[in-house]
Design an enzyme around this catalytic site. Structure first.
Site, PDB file in Angstrom:
ATOM      1  N   THR A 225     -11.107  -2.457   0.473  1.00  0.00           N
ATOM      2  CA  THR A 225     -10.618  -2.262  -0.833  1.00  0.00           C
ATOM      3  C   THR A 225     -11.200  -3.145  -1.808  1.00  0.00           C
ATOM      4  OG1 THR A 225      -8.445  -1.368   0.007  1.00  0.00           O
ATOM      5  CG2 THR A 225      -8.263  -2.345  -2.073  1.00  0.00           C
TER       6      THR A 225
ATOM      7  N   GLY B 268       0.089   1.127  16.647  1.00  0.00           N
ATOM      8  CA  GLY B 268      -0.285   0.170  15.759  1.00  0.00           C
ATOM      9  C   GLY B 268       0.725  -0.138  14.639  1.00  0.00           C
ATOM     10  N   ARG B 269       0.256  -1.209  13.869  1.00  0.00           N
ATOM     11  CA  ARG B 269       1.326  -1.526  12.787  1.00  0.00           C
ATOM     12  C   ARG B 269       1.329  -0.330  11.691  1.00  0.00           C
ATOM     13  NH1 ARG B 269      -2.414  -5.941  12.975  1.00  0.00           N
ATOM     14  NH2 ARG B 269      -1.587  -7.643  14.126  1.00  0.00           N
TER      15      ARG B 269
ATOM     16  N   HIS C 152      -4.929 -11.092   2.856  1.00  0.00           N
ATOM     17  CA  HIS C 152      -4.340 -10.539   4.104  1.00  0.00           C
ATOM     18  C   HIS C 152      -3.966 -11.530   5.140  1.00  0.00           C
ATOM     19  CE1 HIS C 152      -6.729  -6.910   2.579  1.00  0.00           C
ATOM     20  NE2 HIS C 152      -5.719  -6.047   2.980  1.00  0.00           N
TER      21      HIS C 152
ATOM     22  N   ASN D  61      -7.652   3.011   1.546  1.00  0.00           N
ATOM     23  CA  ASN D  61      -6.467   2.404   0.977  1.00  0.00           C
ATOM     24  C   ASN D  61      -5.654   3.739   0.810  1.00  0.00           C
ATOM     25  OD1 ASN D  61      -4.445   1.222  -0.649  1.00  0.00           O
ATOM     26  ND2 ASN D  61      -5.587  -0.587  -0.624  1.00  0.00           N
TER      27      ASN D  61
ATOM     28  N   ALA E 253      -9.743   7.697   3.320  1.00  0.00           N
ATOM     29  CA  ALA E 253      -8.742   6.998   2.566  1.00  0.00           C
ATOM     30  C   ALA E 253      -8.594   5.375   3.084  1.00  0.00           C
ATOM     31  CB  ALA E 253      -7.306   7.537   2.859  1.00  0.00           C
TER      32      ALA E 253
ATOM     33  N   GLY F 162      -3.686   5.872  16.801  1.00  0.00           N
ATOM     34  CA  GLY F 162      -3.226   4.510  16.505  1.00  0.00           C
ATOM     35  C   GLY F 162      -1.749   4.510  16.219  1.00  0.00           C
TER      36      GLY F 162
ATOM     37  N   LYS G 122      -6.600  -9.962  10.197  1.00  0.00           N
ATOM     38  CA  LYS G 122      -7.360  -9.453   9.440  1.00  0.00           C
ATOM     39  C   LYS G 122      -8.884  -9.590   9.818  1.00  0.00           C
ATOM     40  CE  LYS G 122      -8.851  -6.329   5.824  1.00  0.00           C
ATOM     41  NZ  LYS G 122      -8.786  -4.895   6.047  1.00  0.00           N
TER      42      LYS G 122
END
Lengths: 239, 239, 239, 239
Positions: A151, A19-20, A140, A106, A104, A16, A144
């Site tokens: 989370t 991506g952002r 968000h 988050n 993970a 990715g 999203k």
């Protein structure tokens, strides 16, 4: 002091990478003398050698390819995709028998702090003689898709487990600036205590991804969390 | 479940019985089968017998009289005036050698929770490898004279002691609705964690005053805090 | 649609070109086909020709040089330094007789919106039969020296002028993330209305600076404000 | 100055007189020399004569009875139930041909202010050259059944009508203290403007109900809103 001062040169792969979050990880890696040996883009993976560790910052659709790569090449994995299905999380556990895996959803240090604070509050309120109620709200930007966020669901689950009683509501708002807010509110008679974690720069997450990668390459196979990463970092003599 | 269900009949004295907080304590005491045996008003003290415990919810100007009364009559004291001078706090310690004294510049349970959360955060950030900064903001209505509040100053002092580094700013706003807000913000790179305690009803403090009074009458002489009261309450088998 | 789609090629000068705001203006100018013909740095001014317009994003210490330059070279000025003294603001008015000057202590569009909203509220509450009170709170990172900010003082002044009654408090907090918060709270009996403007990216101000520069080069001499810039922009047929 | 100083003695009827809002209206009416001539409780209506005006603070289940009473007795109606169905709102319009009717899904003055501010923002952003997005978030305690609230839906509808573009999200949270929050956020590039209306005391709504009742008895038949009430009050010479 640079936040990344302890990062030794590392060869990472970023899935990715366009991506952002992925592009922030690539940028931060370069600033910290890491080599990006593999870039997973939507169309193709561009590689200049096997990385020491893979960071997956893509979508759940790439998950099978990521898993296969890490398994075949024996490369540890920091899995940062937050929308994995329960079966996919089980597959992570299986991979963790062969190589190190950090699950993970988050990555940020602020989330680690918020989770620790939640534990403090939940333990104090467990069996408390006073009435209380807990709600969770997350925000968000509009792009999203899943709601509520992974989370927020994890905060709610931990609250329920540790306080002995579930939250009243987990609400989601879609809009506003990057990156995210997660807010937990405890309501008592005539007073509230609110714990809010706001992220305004994706560098907070990218920094966590690199810390996890750096930490993971020194660990035996196993399935780890960001709590393991951050607690361990804190215990280092030079903290 | 009534928040006061464990309060056994008690004879209390309330100094500042006509004030904002004092009148709430008197009202809540009556609802919970406590007798108000002494009412300290600005002009005079009206008494129908010696109380089991005094709650001082007045101003620092009444402090000498309150101290003298508790000393002469051997009555325990819940001291809720927040603007005491350092010398006056020393006098409380002296009184604590003779009778039980709770020094309670903030009576609410929410403040107890916020203070516990502050400890969690300060310990996690002590010697942390990442950069951080902490600020405290408090708000009270316009009639509040001292700024910043005693509670904000205590939060700042605890933060400094436990994290190893002082806060950047302690700011005060005067305006808005009763009763108060206290907000602690930890700023990291690109993210913040905020812990806010808001009180909208003085009953939150009045309830704490009665809990402290009830607890104190069972204790030996000594100088106590609201943390002692709330921690002890939590440890009760039927807590 | 790019927010800068209407910017025609322009030759600008940026004083404070190495500072937080100045460097954002330089970057945004480049992305929008503007030429930066003059860069005012702390040590020297680097120039490649006379610009069409100067944007001053430095400190009040550079003010005399900026003023002298604009006067001698007949170059319009967007003055974005927020800490000017009253005498300096008078000097701006004098310069405005010779060239166009936008006095812009706050460049962002969000501030324009907040100011408009303040007018609506102040006019509704002027001579209202109900009681009310107004407070203003602003937050900037720790490096901001003056407190309260020029923007907060302007909001307070406008509130006082338009509502007929001054604000109760103007409070400042120093800490937290870039860039700033300005919050105005109207308190009524049992309810509040809060208007908060938060900036997280200096591009919001840089974008306003370029809009002001673009607008100013088409205007006759005079002393203008960002309200003039934004109202005028709104009235364009293709607005 | 008492907020109700202008209320002349009035004979009111309160439907839902035992509920959260209804009991506040009854209490406030008594403090302001109004007679409560009719109390509509769940089981029965207790009456001591025909009131000058009915305030309906009950549930939509009582709506038919309320409508029939006002029609038969020619009594004006302040309809404060927020969960009416579209057909019921049409029935209000029909009743408005015979007597005065204020349709008041939100009674508070703060909501009037928030709505006016929303109009200001929507008009400024209509056809604006910059990008923007708007979200609405509302919070009510857990016992509130419908979500999002009628007030949030009205804010969203007005925003859409006046700005020319719909809101991105209307989110609801159920939890926290009485009474309610309604928050509208406009997001621009790198900045936000937020308008939040918080109610902490149901007296804010009760006070609006009495103002509407007082105003309505002087008006001819018609269907009115709280905007009519509050605008008219502002225009009074002694406003």
């Amino acid at each position: 002091m640079s936040p990344m001062s302890w990062v030794s040169p590392l060869r990472i792969g970023v899935i990715g990478a366009g991506g952002r979050l992925g592009s922030e990880i690539v940028a931060l890696a370069s600033e910290n003398n890491c080599t990006v040996a593999l870039r997973g883009l939507r169309q193709e993976w561009i590689t200049s050698g096997t990385p020491d560790v893979i960071i997956d910052a893509s979508h759940d659709t790439a998950f099978e390819s990521v898993l296969a790569y890490c398994c075949e090449e024996s490369v540890p994995l920091v899995e940062a995709v937050s929308s994995l299905a329960p079966e996919q999380i089980e597959q992570l556990a299986t991979l963790g028998r062969a190589v190190g895996v950090v699950h993970a959803p988050n990555l940020s240090y602020g989330n680690h702090l918020q989770h620790a604070v939640l534990l403090t509050l939940a333990h104090l309120l467990r069996d408390a003689s006073c009435g209380w109620e807990c709600t969770i709200m997350e925000r968000h930007p509009t792009f999203k898709r899943d709601r509520p966020s992974a989370t927020a669901r994890r905060l709610a689950r931990t609250w329920s487990d540790e306080s002995g009683r579930g939250v009243s509501d987990v609400a989601a708002v879609r809009g506003g600036l990057p990156v995210s807010d997660h807010e937990l509110t405890v309501t008592l008679a005539g007073e509230t205590v609110t714990v809010k974690h706001s992220v305004t720069d994706r560098r907070a997450a990218a920094s966590g991804a690199l810390k996890a990668a750096q930490w993971l390459v020194t660990k035996p196979p196993g399935l780890y969390t960001m709590t393991d990463v951050y607690v361990s970092e804190k215990e280092k003599p030079n903290g």
